[in-house]
Motif scaffolding. Sequence first.
Motif, PDB file in Angstrom:
ATOM      1  N   HIS A 217       0.679  -1.179   0.039  1.00 37.58           N
ATOM      2  CA  HIS A 217       0.123   0.021  -0.020  1.00 37.58           C
ATOM      3  C   HIS A 217       0.925   1.215  -0.085  1.00 37.58           C
ATOM      4  O   HIS A 217       0.618   2.311  -0.696  1.00 37.58           O
ATOM      5  CB  HIS A 217      -0.922   0.069   1.061  1.00 37.58           C
ATOM      6  CG  HIS A 217      -2.010  -1.108   1.156  1.00 37.58           C
ATOM      7  ND1 HIS A 217      -2.841  -1.351   2.240  1.00 37.58           N
ATOM      8  CD2 HIS A 217      -2.545  -1.922   0.066  1.00 37.58           C
ATOM      9  CE1 HIS A 217      -3.455  -2.515   1.595  1.00 37.58           C
ATOM     10  NE2 HIS A 217      -3.323  -2.663   0.552  1.00 37.58           N
ATOM     11  N   LEU A 218       1.892   1.128   0.803  1.00 41.61           N
ATOM     12  CA  LEU A 218       2.789   2.291   0.811  1.00 41.61           C
ATOM     13  C   LEU A 218       3.500   2.778  -0.558  1.00 41.61           C
ATOM     14  O   LEU A 218       3.495   3.882  -0.932  1.00 41.61           O
ATOM     15  CB  LEU A 218       3.817   2.122   1.822  1.00 41.61           C
ATOM     16  CG  LEU A 218       3.543   2.242   3.299  1.00 41.61           C
ATOM     17  CD1 LEU A 218       4.546   1.922   4.305  1.00 41.61           C
ATOM     18  CD2 LEU A 218       3.011   3.657   3.677  1.00 41.61           C
ATOM     19  N   GLU A 219       3.885   1.705  -1.121  1.00 40.21           N
ATOM     20  CA  GLU A 219       4.418   1.911  -2.512  1.00 40.21           C
ATOM     21  C   GLU A 219       3.335   2.477  -3.537  1.00 40.21           C
ATOM     22  O   GLU A 219       3.497   3.343  -4.347  1.00 40.21           O
ATOM     23  CB  GLU A 219       4.882   0.733  -3.088  1.00 40.21           C
ATOM     24  CG  GLU A 219       5.986   0.014  -2.342  1.00 40.21           C
ATOM     25  CD  GLU A 219       6.502  -1.361  -2.790  1.00 40.21           C
ATOM     26  OE1 GLU A 219       5.589  -1.889  -3.502  1.00 40.21           O
ATOM     27  OE2 GLU A 219       7.490  -1.887  -2.267  1.00 40.21           O
ATOM     28  N   GLY A 220       2.034   2.157  -3.373  1.00 41.40           N
ATOM     29  CA  GLY A 220       0.966   2.536  -4.228  1.00 41.40           C
ATOM     30  C   GLY A 220       0.832   4.022  -3.733  1.00 41.40           C
ATOM     31  O   GLY A 220       0.504   4.940  -4.705  1.00 41.40           O
ATOM     32  N   LEU A 221       0.921   4.428  -2.367  1.00 50.23           N
ATOM     33  CA  LEU A 221       0.473   5.873  -1.963  1.00 50.23           C
ATOM     34  C   LEU A 221       1.820   6.777  -2.396  1.00 50.23           C
ATOM     35  O   LEU A 221       1.542   7.763  -3.067  1.00 50.23           O
ATOM     36  CB  LEU A 221       0.515   5.757  -0.633  1.00 50.23           C
ATOM     37  CG  LEU A 221      -0.708   5.442   0.210  1.00 50.23           C
ATOM     38  CD1 LEU A 221      -0.396   5.423   1.595  1.00 50.23           C
ATOM     39  CD2 LEU A 221      -1.899   6.245  -0.280  1.00 50.23           C
ATOM     40  N   THR A 222       2.956   6.251  -2.487  1.00 45.46           N
ATOM     41  CA  THR A 222       4.275   6.964  -2.986  1.00 45.46           C
ATOM     42  C   THR A 222       3.961   7.453  -4.623  1.00 45.46           C
ATOM     43  O   THR A 222       4.088   8.184  -5.075  1.00 45.46           O
ATOM     44  CB  THR A 222       5.377   6.127  -2.742  1.00 45.46           C
ATOM     45  OG1 THR A 222       5.457   6.032  -1.400  1.00 45.46           O
ATOM     46  CG2 THR A 222       6.563   6.917  -3.250  1.00 45.46           C
ATOM     47  N   ALA A 223       3.637   6.262  -5.209  1.00 45.03           N
ATOM     48  CA  ALA A 223       3.155   6.448  -6.898  1.00 45.03           C
ATOM     49  C   ALA A 223       2.122   7.570  -6.735  1.00 45.03           C
ATOM     50  O   ALA A 223       2.323   8.414  -7.850  1.00 45.03           O
ATOM     51  CB  ALA A 223       2.768   5.300  -7.206  1.00 45.03           C
ATOM     52  N   SER A 224       1.148   7.677  -6.310  1.00 50.52           N
ATOM     53  CA  SER A 224       0.072   8.694  -6.188  1.00 50.52           C
ATOM     54  C   SER A 224       0.351   9.956  -5.749  1.00 50.52           C
ATOM     55  O   SER A 224       0.180  10.924  -6.704  1.00 50.52           O
ATOM     56  CB  SER A 224      -1.037   8.116  -5.226  1.00 50.52           C
ATOM     57  OG  SER A 224      -1.808   6.756  -5.803  1.00 50.52           O
ATOM     58  N   TYR A 225       1.438  10.120  -4.667  1.00 49.88           N
ATOM     59  CA  TYR A 225       1.852  11.307  -4.342  1.00 49.88           C
ATOM     60  C   TYR A 225       2.550  11.961  -5.594  1.00 49.88           C
ATOM     61  O   TYR A 225       2.712  13.254  -5.686  1.00 49.88           O
ATOM     62  CB  TYR A 225       2.614  11.176  -2.957  1.00 49.88           C
ATOM     63  CG  TYR A 225       3.657  12.158  -2.714  1.00 49.88           C
ATOM     64  CD1 TYR A 225       2.858  13.411  -2.091  1.00 49.88           C
ATOM     65  CD2 TYR A 225       4.760  12.297  -3.019  1.00 49.88           C
ATOM     66  CE1 TYR A 225       3.533  14.591  -1.685  1.00 49.88           C
ATOM     67  CE2 TYR A 225       5.596  13.396  -2.534  1.00 49.88           C
ATOM     68  CZ  TYR A 225       4.821  14.684  -1.941  1.00 49.88           C
ATOM     69  OH  TYR A 225       5.468  15.931  -1.742  1.00 49.88           O
ATOM     70  N   GLN A 226       3.454  11.183  -6.063  1.00 52.53           N
ATOM     71  CA  GLN A 226       4.302  11.569  -7.195  1.00 52.53           C
ATOM     72  C   GLN A 226       3.444  12.066  -8.431  1.00 52.53           C
ATOM     73  O   GLN A 226       3.770  13.124  -9.003  1.00 52.53           O
ATOM     74  CB  GLN A 226       5.291  10.518  -7.646  1.00 52.53           C
ATOM     75  CG  GLN A 226       6.411  10.100  -6.728  1.00 52.53           C
ATOM     76  CD  GLN A 226       7.230   9.089  -7.040  1.00 52.53           C
ATOM     77  OE1 GLN A 226       7.069   8.399  -8.154  1.00 52.53           O
ATOM     78  NE2 GLN A 226       8.336   8.678  -6.097  1.00 52.53           N
ATOM     79  N   HIS A 227       2.364  11.188  -8.717  1.00 49.82           N
ATOM     80  CA  HIS A 227       1.375  11.872  -9.562  1.00 49.82           C
ATOM     81  C   HIS A 227       0.868  13.210  -9.141  1.00 49.82           C
ATOM     82  O   HIS A 227       0.834  14.137 -10.226  1.00 49.82           O
ATOM     83  CB  HIS A 227       0.511  10.814  -9.870  1.00 49.82           C
ATOM     84  CG  HIS A 227      -0.599  11.084 -11.017  1.00 49.82           C
ATOM     85  ND1 HIS A 227      -0.442  11.307 -12.428  1.00 49.82           N
ATOM     86  CD2 HIS A 227      -1.845  11.455 -10.857  1.00 49.82           C
ATOM     87  CE1 HIS A 227      -1.299  11.573 -12.804  1.00 49.82           C
ATOM     88  NE2 HIS A 227      -2.380  11.600 -11.828  1.00 49.82           N
ATOM     89  N   ILE A 228       0.364  13.293  -8.246  1.00 41.96           N
ATOM     90  CA  ILE A 228      -0.381  14.478  -7.473  1.00 41.96           C
ATOM     91  C   ILE A 228       0.705  15.761  -7.628  1.00 41.96           C
ATOM     92  O   ILE A 228       0.241  16.809  -8.225  1.00 41.96           O
ATOM     93  CB  ILE A 228      -0.838  14.457  -6.355  1.00 41.96           C
ATOM     94  CG1 ILE A 228      -2.051  13.290  -6.354  1.00 41.96           C
ATOM     95  CG2 ILE A 228      -1.401  15.674  -5.633  1.00 41.96           C
ATOM     96  CD1 ILE A 228      -2.621  12.842  -5.065  1.00 41.96           C
ATOM     97  N   THR A 229       2.033  15.143  -7.302  1.00 42.51           N
ATOM     98  CA  THR A 229       2.731  16.643  -7.253  1.00 42.51           C
ATOM     99  C   THR A 229       3.010  17.148  -8.659  1.00 42.51           C
ATOM    100  O   THR A 229       3.172  18.178  -8.862  1.00 42.51           O
ATOM    101  CB  THR A 229       4.124  16.070  -6.572  1.00 42.51           C
ATOM    102  OG1 THR A 229       3.696  15.514  -5.254  1.00 42.51           O
ATOM    103  CG2 THR A 229       5.153  17.072  -6.563  1.00 42.51           C
ATOM    104  N   SER A 230       3.292  16.111  -9.447  1.00 37.96           N
ATOM    105  CA  SER A 230       3.447  16.641 -10.809  1.00 37.96           C
ATOM    106  C   SER A 230       2.354  17.130 -11.482  1.00 37.96           C
ATOM    107  O   SER A 230       2.495  18.318 -12.123  1.00 37.96           O
ATOM    108  CB  SER A 230       3.693  15.256 -11.935  1.00 37.96           C
ATOM    109  OG  SER A 230       2.582  14.515 -11.842  1.00 37.96           O
TER     110      SER A 230
END
Length: 697
Positions: free
Chosen positions: A81-94
């Motif tokens: 799950h943490l890996e999924g959140l990290t991917a989502s955060y990076q997407h939102i940041t971009s």
Amino acid sequence: MAASNLAPGLTRKVKKILEIKTEGQDVISALSTLSSFYEENSQTARRSLRSTIEKRGLSIHEQFLISAEAAIQSLDTVQTHLEGLTASYQHITSVLSATKLATSPLLIEMERLERDLEGVEHKGRCIHDFLEQYQLAPEEISALQGEEVGPLFFSALARVRQIHENCRSLLRTHHQRAGLELMDMMATYQETVYERLCRWVQGECRSIGEYDAPEVGNTLQAAVCSLRERPVLFKYCAEEVATARHNALFQRFITALTRGGPGGMPRPIEIHAHDPKRYINDMLAWVHQALAGEREFIVTLFGEDKGSTTTESYNIEHLSMRSAADNSQQVHEDGIGSYVLLDRIFESICRPLKVRIEQVLMTSPPLLLCFQLAQLHSFYLGLVSRAVGPGAQLAAVLRSCRDMASRVFFEQLRSRGDKLIRSPPIPPVDLSPPPQVAETMHQLLEIISAYESAMESNPLPPGHPAQDAAAESEISPVLAAVLDPLMDACERGAEALKPDAPSRVDEVAKIDPSAHRIYLINCIVAILNGLPARKRSMISRAQLLSDMLEGHLSALVGSEVGRVLAKCGLSEILDRIRLYKPFLNSQQATPSQSSQDHSAADGLPSSDVALSIERISEAMRNFFVLVSSPDTLPEFFQIQAPRTRAEGVSRVARYLYESFEFLYSVVDDPTSGYLEHGGTTSIKNTPMQVRTILGVV
């Protein structure tokens, strides 16, 4: 020995076991755990104890691994799950970075608009503050232009005055034009409002002008207080109020005189015109009551004069008149003072009041009534002067009426005194005071009683120096006008009792030479007894009469003593002896060394033929025989006062004794020369015997 046979390894183990502290918490806990699975204490079990414990530990670890496997699986899931959140955060940041780049111009524009909004709001607040300080609200303009005068009206008027004052601050800045325009606008408002307010006050005062004691409402007080800002309008309004009250007061006074109150109660004042005292008292009481009501109305409406007082002295003669400069200063400060307004209001009743009082006084009322009227005017003059000032016309009218009453009173006293002097009373046969003395003293006591009754209303306490001075200044002329003619008439009447008088009371009867003295003594004593000498204002007059009494009594005693001494022959001897008194005194100071000195002997009383020892002893013997007779010494039975009569008899006896003692001492004096002729041995009676005979204490 047995210990030494043990193997070294075993020895260490035994020692180690012995060193174990079995009471430790760890040991107790381990043994407790061991007892839970170590069931049989056999040799086999003891030998396999180590393996049993290891198996027990292995079992525990296997259970731990089984339990930890589920936790590890959960951690793996969390990691996923943490890996999924990290991917989502990076997407939102971009995405946000891209959006920020796209909206940065909008943010800059929004900041600019916010700054503009703050500037507009600041300007709005400035405009609001400016309007609050320099403009009237619509409801305030409506209140100023409306017909009703009330709290909103005065609040709006106060706002106008405040705005007018605020405009002055604009004149000190670069907004002078705006300040001048606003001041002109507010000045226009003020002038319009003050003129309307003045007309409203005049209308209100006219509507209450017909009432005796009108009540002043808070609105009317506030209106008059506001008009003080315009001295011209305030003075004009005050004059209009005074004129309205002036006319109403005149009508009320005439109504009170002729028709009385509503329904005839109280009754008309002129119905008591036949009783001068009540008539004048009712008029003055009405004036005083009206003055109290009008003063309360004026003071409530226009305020109290500066420096006015209600504790002035009762003696009006000592009231200081206000100067014209003080009046002009008062009018300049307040527009017009309450004293001036009250003076104008009561000017209307001055003439009718004065005419009626003068009509009463011109009828020449009785003497006592004239004095009572003068005191009545003095009393009300004090009240009026404290209310309207001593310079008011009403106070001047009362002062004039008081002076007229006093003048009529003293004219009647003078007329009675002149009549008494022209026709002095004839002394009675018993030399008692004539009836005119008792009548005059009775009138004087009535006058003094009336004066004391009037002084009871004096606000000053009894015994006050100002009150005593006023009483003495007022009653002394009365005493002089009454007692001086009375004493003059008594003295003129006593002249007929003198032996050498051109006309006698009785040509046939023999008149006693001392009769005129006794008559005057009786008259003076009667006057003194009737005079209340305990009053401080009477002390000086009583002292003067006492001095006159003493003079007449001394003259009477002297004449009687001279008559007795002349009858026995001692009068001439004493007169001649007194001629030698300076010589005798010098002889006592420097006595002669030789009794044979002819120059000294020629100056001795014994060398005088008229003063021979035989003649002196004969005269002194005759004196003793004369004073021994009970009918020789005067008893002064015609003196009616027992104390005065006893004093006269005592003085005669004392003076006779002193004369005998003086002559006896001269004869007994070595410097007189009588010792050579026998001295006092030729005199049969001693001074002590004479003193006993005369009863001298």
